[in-house]
Design a protein around this motif. Structure first.
Motif, PDB file in Angstrom:
ATOM      1  N   PRO A 114       0.054  -2.816  -3.243  1.00 43.61           N
ATOM      2  CA  PRO A 114      -0.813  -3.099  -4.395  1.00 43.61           C
ATOM      3  C   PRO A 114      -2.276  -3.336  -4.021  1.00 43.61           C
ATOM      4  CG  PRO A 114       1.230  -4.368  -4.522  1.00 43.61           C
ATOM      5  CD  PRO A 114       1.227  -3.714  -3.182  1.00 43.61           C
ATOM      6  N   VAL A 115      -2.553  -3.742  -2.779  1.00 45.84           N
ATOM      7  CA  VAL A 115      -3.947  -4.036  -2.409  1.00 45.84           C
ATOM      8  C   VAL A 115      -4.790  -2.750  -2.421  1.00 45.84           C
ATOM      9  CG1 VAL A 115      -5.460  -4.962  -0.609  1.00 45.84           C
ATOM     10  CG2 VAL A 115      -3.331  -6.137  -1.169  1.00 45.84           C
ATOM     11  N   PRO A 116      -4.440  -1.718  -1.643  1.00 45.83           N
ATOM     12  CA  PRO A 116      -5.241  -0.497  -1.766  1.00 45.83           C
ATOM     13  C   PRO A 116      -5.073   0.204  -3.113  1.00 45.83           C
ATOM     14  CG  PRO A 116      -3.433  -0.138  -0.218  1.00 45.83           C
ATOM     15  CD  PRO A 116      -3.454  -1.603  -0.543  1.00 45.83           C
ATOM     16  N   MET A 117      -3.905   0.035  -3.766  1.00 50.11           N
ATOM     17  CA  MET A 117      -3.726   0.690  -5.072  1.00 50.11           C
ATOM     18  C   MET A 117      -4.704   0.126  -6.111  1.00 50.11           C
ATOM     19  SD  MET A 117      -1.712   3.245  -4.990  1.00 50.11           S
ATOM     20  CE  MET A 117      -1.693   3.598  -6.731  1.00 50.11           C
ATOM     21  N   ALA A 118      -5.031  -1.166  -5.987  1.00 45.47           N
ATOM     22  CA  ALA A 118      -6.016  -1.748  -6.918  1.00 45.47           C
ATOM     23  C   ALA A 118      -7.365  -1.061  -6.715  1.00 45.47           C
ATOM     24  CB  ALA A 118      -6.134  -3.251  -6.674  1.00 45.47           C
ATOM     25  N   ALA A 119      -7.700  -0.774  -5.477  1.00 45.94           N
ATOM     26  CA  ALA A 119      -8.974  -0.085  -5.199  1.00 45.94           C
ATOM     27  C   ALA A 119      -8.923   1.346  -5.709  1.00 45.94           C
ATOM     28  CB  ALA A 119      -9.256  -0.104  -3.702  1.00 45.94           C
ATOM     29  N   ILE A 120      -7.772   1.984  -5.545  1.00 47.92           N
ATOM     30  CA  ILE A 120      -7.599   3.359  -6.028  1.00 47.92           C
ATOM     31  C   ILE A 120      -7.854   3.409  -7.534  1.00 47.92           C
ATOM     32  CG2 ILE A 120      -5.787   5.103  -6.477  1.00 47.92           C
ATOM     33  CD1 ILE A 120      -6.821   5.204  -3.591  1.00 47.92           C
ATOM     34  N   HIS A 121      -7.305   2.450  -8.246  1.00 49.67           N
ATOM     35  CA  HIS A 121      -7.457   2.364  -9.696  1.00 49.67           C
ATOM     36  C   HIS A 121      -8.951   2.287 -10.053  1.00 49.67           C
ATOM     37  CE1 HIS A 121      -6.021   1.388 -13.702  1.00 49.67           C
ATOM     38  NE2 HIS A 121      -6.980   0.473 -13.752  1.00 49.67           N
ATOM     39  N   ARG A 122      -9.662   1.421  -9.332  1.00 47.93           N
ATOM     40  CA  ARG A 122     -11.093   1.226  -9.609  1.00 47.93           C
ATOM     41  C   ARG A 122     -11.897   2.463  -9.216  1.00 47.93           C
ATOM     42  NH1 ARG A 122     -14.513  -0.461  -5.885  1.00 47.93           N
ATOM     43  NH2 ARG A 122     -12.912  -1.411  -4.581  1.00 47.93           N
ATOM     44  N   LEU A 123     -11.617   3.014  -8.020  1.00 45.89           N
ATOM     45  CA  LEU A 123     -12.413   4.143  -7.525  1.00 45.89           C
ATOM     46  C   LEU A 123     -12.188   5.403  -8.371  1.00 45.89           C
ATOM     47  CD1 LEU A 123     -11.853   3.440  -3.742  1.00 45.89           C
ATOM     48  CD2 LEU A 123     -14.108   3.574  -4.809  1.00 45.89           C
ATOM     49  N   ALA A 124     -10.958   5.573  -8.863  1.00 50.53           N
ATOM     50  CA  ALA A 124     -10.663   6.765  -9.664  1.00 50.53           C
ATOM     51  C   ALA A 124     -11.398   6.716 -11.001  1.00 50.53           C
ATOM     52  CB  ALA A 124      -9.161   6.887  -9.896  1.00 50.53           C
ATOM     53  N   ALA A 125     -11.660   5.484 -11.472  1.00 51.22           N
ATOM     54  CA  ALA A 125     -12.326   5.331 -12.774  1.00 51.22           C
ATOM     55  C   ALA A 125     -13.843   5.393 -12.628  1.00 51.22           C
ATOM     56  CB  ALA A 125     -11.922   4.001 -13.394  1.00 51.22           C
ATOM     57  N   ALA A 126     -14.339   5.138 -11.394  1.00 46.07           N
ATOM     58  CA  ALA A 126     -15.797   5.050 -11.165  1.00 46.07           C
ATOM     59  C   ALA A 126     -16.372   6.442 -11.013  1.00 46.07           C
ATOM     60  CB  ALA A 126     -16.070   4.226  -9.910  1.00 46.07           C
ATOM     61  N   ASP A 127     -16.537   7.115 -12.139  1.00 47.72           N
ATOM     62  CA  ASP A 127     -16.984   8.510 -12.098  1.00 47.72           C
ATOM     63  C   ASP A 127     -18.504   8.559 -12.123  1.00 47.72           C
ATOM     64  OD1 ASP A 127     -17.083  11.174 -12.176  1.00 47.72           O
ATOM     65  OD2 ASP A 127     -16.160  11.434 -14.149  1.00 47.72           O
ATOM     66  N   ASP A 128     -19.128   8.035 -11.037  1.00 49.81           N
ATOM     67  CA  ASP A 128     -20.595   8.007 -11.062  1.00 49.81           C
ATOM     68  C   ASP A 128     -21.199   9.060 -10.148  1.00 49.81           C
ATOM     69  OD1 ASP A 128     -21.030   5.096  -8.859  1.00 49.81           O
ATOM     70  OD2 ASP A 128     -19.515   6.660  -8.940  1.00 49.81           O
TER      71      ASP A 128
END
Ligand SMILES: Nc1ncnc2c1ncn2[C@@H]1O[C@H](COP(=O)(O)OP(=O)(O)O)[C@@H](O)[C@H]1O
Ligand SMILES: O=P(O)(O)O[C@H]1O[C@H](CO)[C@@H](O[C@H]2O[C@H](CO)[C@@H](O)[C@H](O)[C@H]2O)[C@H](O)[C@H]1O
Length: 467
Positions: free
Chosen positions: A453-467
């Motif tokens: 869950p630790v890297p998956m939380a980052a994956i969730h955030r990074l996948a949404a950060a479409d900048d």
């Protein structure tokens, strides 16, 4: 490992050894923390080299049969998977006795019931102080022994230091000698010089004091290139690792910004010294596109292995596409040798606050030529930023601001010493953080599923950060 075939087999009756040892290794090897082939059956073993550091003796066991020390490189055959080779080579140091004293019982591998060592007991030699001392003696007097070559650099190595095996979670096995030296025995052996020897030696030549300089090492000789087997370095006694310090700061509700700033500076100094010591090829525009394509490939392979990643693939890809697009409009950049797997657990702070970096092996699962390839320094920076996030995420309640403050301080510390702020190229930083998080998902799925869950939380955030 085709060149492995050319390693001299140094023990006269080594063909008879494997039948003795294989049944024990079948049981014991897959249980070792450093065994990388977990979850796949072992189909066979083959001997790459065997060297008696202390004669093991063969034939009938008699009352007087003493202690032997056997050095083995063993190839472990397993079914191939898309992302794993079918056979890895491992280094084993085996003690051989007729009777194992009770104090060595935890080191037991098993009792041999067939082949040339029948009747003898085999155990982990590194846990036997007498055999561990003998190994240090080999470093004190460099030279060749069977397939092994011992080398050293700098002043004489102290004698008579009491050994102890480090009991931390490791990819390899380390022994500390009298708080003066630490010997890392690499477990999974790849063809070629290990960057954990190559880079600290280069940094020492460059006068960079941020990395403990190797004082001795040993290798297996092959017809082509040596295989690095172990490195002896000064032990930084009393130093504490950055991961533990960060967790303590979190538990005590303290910021870690001063430390993060100092770590940024230490990273920059190491990068500057590596760039001065070793080639810095230009990363041309086309290669920037290749870099992005390699990240996409890693993402796809990871998503095949870890289904939880699949829904995030399109979002994560945007980070890599942004880097590919950069190739068309951006300048050439210099690639250089980097740490390759930088995180808080690879940093040590001495009592006076001076930070050192350790463990230049790179990502343990990648092939050695890939790990030794020059890369963009932002790769290490991304690794450390992920580590601040890991620390914050592993603490309850999650403290996102704590990680954000570390991030700022680290980048500022880096910029102060290197003259370049890693935040100046956000596409590259985001892509490298995403690539690292993908690697971490794979790493945790394989080694520590509870941590997924630790890297998956980052994956969730990074996948949404479409900048
Ligand atoms: N020079 C050193 N001085 C003090 N401790 C060290 C030194 N090098 C490594 N260590 C300790 O040993 C542990 C394992 O070392 P590391 O190189 O990370 O091994 P591995 O590659 O097997 O994970 C580190 O977490 C650190 O605490
Ligand atoms: O130290 P190693 O070379 O064995 O590196 C591997 O194991 C690390 C974990 O021990 C792993 O690091 C990940 O977890 C850390 C917390 O335990 C965290 O600080 C790192 O940021 C995170 O990547 C590393 O990825 C792996 O290669």
């Amino acid at each position: 490992m085709s060149e492995a075939a050319s390693i001299r087999v140094a023990l006269a009756d080594s063909p008879a050894l494997l039948p003795s040892l294989a049944p024990l290794l079948h049981e014991w090897l897959p249980r070792q923390r450093w065994f990388a082939g977990k979850g796949r059956p072992v189909t066979a073993f083959s001997l790459v080299s065997a060297t008696e550091i202390l004669p093991v003796g063969t034939g009938p066991v008699t009352a007087g049969t003493g202690t032997g020390l056997l050095h083995l490189l063993v190839r472990v055959h397993q079914p191939a998977t898309p992302e794993r080779s079918p056979d890895d080579c491992y280094q084993l140091l085996l003690g051989v006795r007729s009777v194992l004293p009770p104090r060595l019982a935890p080191a037991l591998i098993g009792r041999v019931t067939e082949g040339s060592l029948t009747g003898r007991t085999v155990y982990e030699a590194l846990h036997d102080p007498r055999l561990a001392e003998l190994l240090l003696e080999r470093f004190r007097t460099p030279g060749t022994l069977g397939a092994l070559r011992f080398d050293r650099s700098g002043p004489a190595i102290a004698a008579g230091l009491a050994p102890r095996v480090l009991d931390t979670e490791q990819s390899n096995t380390s022994l500390v000698y009298g708080d003066a030296y630490i010997l890392k025995i690499f477990r999974r052996i790849f063809p070629g010089t290990n960057p954990d020897l190559e880079l600290p030696l280069a940094l020492a030549r460059e006068g960079c004091g941020r990395v403990p300089a190797p004082v001795a090492w040993f290798e297996a000789a092959t017809a082509t290139e040596p295989l690095t087997l172990g490195v002896l370095q000064p032990f930084l006694s009393g130093a504490q690792d950055g991961w533990q310090l960060a967790l303590r700061a979190l538990a005590e509700g303290r910021n870690f910004t001063e430390e993060a700033h100092a770590l940024g500076r230490a990273t920059a100094e190491v990068h500057t010294a590596l760039a001065a010591a070793l080639p810095t090829p230009a990363l041309h525009r086309a290669q920037t596109e290749h870099l992005a394509a390699a990240m996409v490939r890693r993402l796809e392979a990871a998503a095949q292995a870890v289904p939880e990643l699949v829904p995030y693939v399109p979002g994560l890809r945007t980070a890599f596409d942004a880097v590919a697009a950069l190739g068309h409009r951006a300048r050439d950049r210099a690639a250089q040798r980097v740490h390759g797997d930088l995180h808080l657990g690879q940093t040590l702070r001495a009592a006076d606050g001076f930070w050192s970096l350790i463990d230049f092996e790179g990502e343990p699962a990648s092939p050695l030529p890939e790990r030794r390839r020059p890369q963009l320094p932002v790769r290490d920076i991304a690794g450390m930023l992920r580590s601040f996030d890991y620390a914050a995420r592993s603490h309850r309640p999650w403290n996102a601001d704590w990680a954000a403050r570390c991030r700022t301080a680290y980048c500022e510390g880096y910029a102060r010493a290197a003259g370049t702020d890693p935040r100046g190229e956000p596409e590259l930083l985001r892509a490298h953080e995403t690539d690292k998080a993908v690697y971490e998902v794979l790493y945790e799925a394989r080694h520590r599923p509870d941590w997924l869950p630790v890297p998956m939380a980052a994956i969730h955030r990074l996948a949404a950060a479409d900048d």
